[in-house]
Design an enzyme around this catalytic site. Structure first.
Site, PDB file in Angstrom:
ATOM      1  N   GLY A 158      -5.122  20.938 -40.446  1.00 14.30           N
ATOM      2  CA  GLY A 158      -5.961  19.491 -40.338  1.00 14.30           C
ATOM      3  C   GLY A 158      -5.027  18.789 -41.061  1.00 14.30           C
ATOM      4  O   GLY A 158      -5.786  17.540 -40.315  1.00 14.30           O
TER       5      GLY A 158
ATOM      6  N   ILE B 156      -2.519  29.335 -47.094  1.00 15.91           N
ATOM      7  CA  ILE B 156      -1.985  31.013 -47.159  1.00 15.91           C
ATOM      8  C   ILE B 156      -2.550  31.284 -45.690  1.00 15.91           C
ATOM      9  O   ILE B 156      -1.368  32.303 -45.149  1.00 15.91           O
ATOM     10  CB  ILE B 156      -3.005  31.495 -48.096  1.00 15.91           C
ATOM     11  N   ASP B 157      -2.544  30.558 -44.857  1.00 11.16           N
ATOM     12  CA  ASP B 157      -2.987  31.229 -43.343  1.00 11.16           C
ATOM     13  C   ASP B 157      -1.514  31.393 -42.721  1.00 11.16           C
ATOM     14  O   ASP B 157      -1.576  31.859 -41.905  1.00 11.16           O
ATOM     15  CB  ASP B 157      -3.900  30.268 -42.300  1.00 11.16           C
TER      16      ASP B 157
ATOM     17  N   ARG C 142     -11.920  58.401 -47.309  1.00  8.87           N
ATOM     18  CA  ARG C 142     -12.729  57.241 -46.137  1.00  8.87           C
ATOM     19  C   ARG C 142     -11.900  56.856 -45.694  1.00  8.87           C
ATOM     20  O   ARG C 142     -10.595  56.989 -45.875  1.00  8.87           O
ATOM     21  CB  ARG C 142     -13.418  56.106 -47.653  1.00  8.87           C
TER      22      ARG C 142
ATOM     23  N   MET D 271      -8.297  36.864 -45.196  1.00 12.99           N
ATOM     24  CA  MET D 271      -8.148  35.309 -44.682  1.00 12.99           C
ATOM     25  C   MET D 271      -7.133  35.050 -43.518  1.00 12.99           C
ATOM     26  O   MET D 271      -6.496  36.281 -43.278  1.00 12.99           O
ATOM     27  CB  MET D 271      -7.832  34.576 -45.743  1.00 12.99           C
TER      28      MET D 271
ATOM     29  N   HIS E 277      -7.781  32.017 -41.615  1.00 16.74           N
ATOM     30  CA  HIS E 277      -8.445  31.616 -40.321  1.00 16.74           C
ATOM     31  C   HIS E 277      -8.169  32.123 -38.729  1.00 16.74           C
ATOM     32  O   HIS E 277      -8.527  33.147 -38.514  1.00 16.74           O
ATOM     33  CB  HIS E 277      -7.675  29.971 -40.103  1.00 16.74           C
TER      34      HIS E 277
ATOM     35  N   GLU F  69     -10.352  37.788 -40.672  1.00 24.02           N
ATOM     36  CA  GLU F  69     -10.948  36.961 -40.467  1.00 24.02           C
ATOM     37  C   GLU F  69     -11.577  36.622 -39.097  1.00 24.02           C
ATOM     38  O   GLU F  69     -12.283  36.898 -38.650  1.00 24.02           O
ATOM     39  CB  GLU F  69     -10.524  35.465 -40.764  1.00 24.02           C
TER      40      GLU F  69
ATOM     41  N   ARG G 224     -15.950  51.544 -46.028  1.00 25.74           N
ATOM     42  CA  ARG G 224     -16.156  51.004 -46.970  1.00 25.74           C
ATOM     43  C   ARG G 224     -15.483  49.631 -46.562  1.00 25.74           C
ATOM     44  O   ARG G 224     -14.725  49.769 -46.089  1.00 25.74           O
ATOM     45  CB  ARG G 224     -15.778  51.177 -48.205  1.00 25.74           C
TER      46      ARG G 224
ATOM     47  N   ARG H 230      -6.222  33.198 -52.658  1.00 26.66           N
ATOM     48  CA  ARG H 230      -5.421  31.848 -52.402  1.00 26.66           C
ATOM     49  C   ARG H 230      -5.814  31.966 -53.825  1.00 26.66           C
ATOM     50  O   ARG H 230      -5.420  30.374 -53.871  1.00 26.66           O
ATOM     51  CB  ARG H 230      -6.154  30.884 -51.125  1.00 26.66           C
TER      52      ARG H 230
HETATM   53  O1  F6P Z   1      -7.270  27.830 -44.350  1.00 22.90           O
HETATM   54  C1  F6P Z   1      -7.339  28.543 -45.666  1.00 22.90           C
HETATM   55  C2  F6P Z   1      -8.515  29.424 -45.920  1.00 22.90           C
HETATM   56  O2  F6P Z   1      -8.820  30.112 -46.557  1.00 22.90           O
HETATM   57  C3  F6P Z   1      -8.837  30.548 -44.891  1.00 22.90           C
HETATM   58  O3  F6P Z   1      -7.944  31.551 -44.597  1.00 22.90           O
HETATM   59  C4  F6P Z   1     -10.710  30.265 -44.523  1.00 22.90           C
HETATM   60  O4  F6P Z   1     -10.996  30.158 -43.146  1.00 22.90           O
HETATM   61  C5  F6P Z   1     -10.253  28.835 -45.042  1.00 22.90           C
HETATM   62  O5  F6P Z   1      -9.720  27.962 -45.821  1.00 22.90           O
HETATM   63  C6  F6P Z   1     -11.857  29.147 -46.060  1.00 22.90           C
HETATM   64  O6  F6P Z   1     -12.632  27.897 -45.828  1.00 22.90           O
HETATM   65  P1  F6P Z   1     -13.337  27.310 -46.966  1.00 22.90           P
HETATM   66  O7  F6P Z   1     -12.469  26.871 -48.547  1.00 22.90           O
HETATM   67  O8  F6P Z   1     -13.768  25.640 -46.453  1.00 22.90           O
HETATM   68  O9  F6P Z   1     -14.167  28.296 -47.115  1.00 22.90           O
END
Ligand code: F6P
Length: 371
Positions: free
Chosen positions: A117, A140-141, A176, A183, A185, A236, A289, A298
């Site tokens: 972004g 981190i993504d 289990r 995370m 995205h 995610e 679970r 992060r």
């Molecule tokens: O871009 C990093 C990230 O941690 C993604 O993995 C996750 O989808 C998003 O940010 C979470 O965003 P926010 O901090 O706006 O909740």
């Protein structure tokens, strides 16, 4: 040959979700600029601070002790200059204010550390006025286009792998199924790499719509082979393939739904991992679970690899300032530190391609990817 440098003052901001290694990047860039007598303005809270003219002056004191510190000392936000949220819930284009403050602060260049972004926002800002911008990729993504790796990714995957290691022992003790929600995205980098590093049995990523029957089959196959537990990583953004609907049952469901007898209302979107856990228990009766890593993935101190990457990318950005190379992102690609034009990056995302070594290796090991 280096172009003649007349840079006197540089602004730095961090934008988008925070991640470990941002401070190491600010430190490296800042120390280098100070060495060349360039003064530094730290813009607070991303583009919001630029629009609201909130900043600090940064000298050696402000840059000390940052190498291992997580988060960002400058603060961050996800706001875009061209779409700033107002108190009444509407959005307003504040690009003009951002540009005005750039000049008011006497900046010769603005350096933005951010994810996909941020690359887009920086490019947009640069095109609206004659201002100099350089970006540094972080997330981190690991989905920033134009670089093999971004600051924060190594720490995110290390935390993911450690979480799986810990879940392994409790999963095997209780026999289990452990679902680990990660995370990432809309990209599967974190899940695939953490899963591979820690020996997950099934890894579900956004790039491959998963067939729930394949997941059931794999869990049952493991059980038949006396594997009394399984680790399933659920990224995610992963999605289940549409199931074939049995026409007879479809009629019954319609009737049931009409009188609302089995309707459950959730105030928020239910994570894919929760939905899947529910289906596993119902369909094959294995105790399941879910552990959601969420923001733990992060937070905290950056790994040495992230500190190194941030230090390299930060100093490469410093070099770009000295050389007057603007409108670029610093990148680590094919083993080299290079500058990539922002126009080639803005608006694009790097997702896991099906011929990526991570996919190939996972398949070679027999890890189920849900397809
Ligand atoms: O871009 C990093 C990230 O941690 C993604 O993995 C996750 O989808 C998003 O940010 C979470 O965003 P926010 O901090 O706006 O909740």
């Amino acid at each position: 040959m280096a172009k003649k440098n007349r840079t006197k003052c540089v602004g730095i901001l961090t934008s988008g979700g925070d991640c470990p290694g941002l401070n190491a990047g600010i430190r490296a860039l800042g120390k280098m600029l100070l060495k060349y007598n360039i003064s530094i303005v730290g813009i607070l809270d991303g583009f919001t601070g630029l629009i609201e003219n909130r900043y600090i002056h940064m000298g050696l004191n402000e840059l000390t002790g940052l190498l291992t510190q997580g988060g960002t000392i400058l603060g961050t936000s996800r706001n875009k200059p061209y779409k700033m949220p107002l108190e009444d819930g509407t959005y307003h284009d504040m690009t003009g204010a951002a540009i005005e403050n750039y000049h008011r602060l006497g900046l010769d260049c603005l350096i933005c550390l951010g994810g996909g972004g941020t690359q887009k926002n920086a490019y947009h800002l640069m095109n609206k006025a004659d201002i100099n911008i350089i970006t540094i990729p972080k997330t981190i993504d690991n989905d920033v286009y134009g670089t093999d790796v971004s600051i924060g990714y190594d720490t995110g995957l290390t935390i993911g792998a450690e979480a799986i290691d810990r879940l392994h022992t409790t999963a095997s003790s209780h026999h289990r199924i452990m679902l680990v929600d990660m995370m990432g995205h809309n990209a599967g980098w974190l899940s695939l790499s953490s899963g591979l590093a820690a020996g997950a049995d099934i890894i579900l990523i956004p790039e491959i719509e998963y067939d729930i029957e394949k997941v059931f089959d794999e869990l049952l196959r493991r059980k038949e082979h006396d594997k009394r537990f399984s680790i399933v990583v659920v990224a995610e953004g992963s999605k289940m393939k549409k199931e074939k609907i049995d026409k007879k049952n479809k009629g019954n469901n319609k009737k049931k739904n009409k009188n609302n007898s089995d309707k459950v209302f959730f105030p928020h979107k239910v994570p894919e991992s929760e939905l899947l856990a529910n289906r596993i228990e119902k369909k094959i009766g294995l105790e399941t679970r879910v552990t959601s890593l969420g923001y733990l993935q992060r937070g905290g101190i950056p790994t040495p690899a992230d500190r190194m990457l941030a230090t390299h990318l930060g100093t490469r950005a410093g070099e770009a300032v000295l050389n007057g190379d603007y409108g670029v992102m610093t990148s680590f690609t094919k083993g080299k530190y290079v500058l990539i034009p922002l126009k080639d990056i803005a608006g694009r995302k790097k997702i896991v391609e099906m011929d990526d070594p991570l996919i190939k290796t996972a398949r070679c090991l027999g890890i189920c990817l849900g397809d």
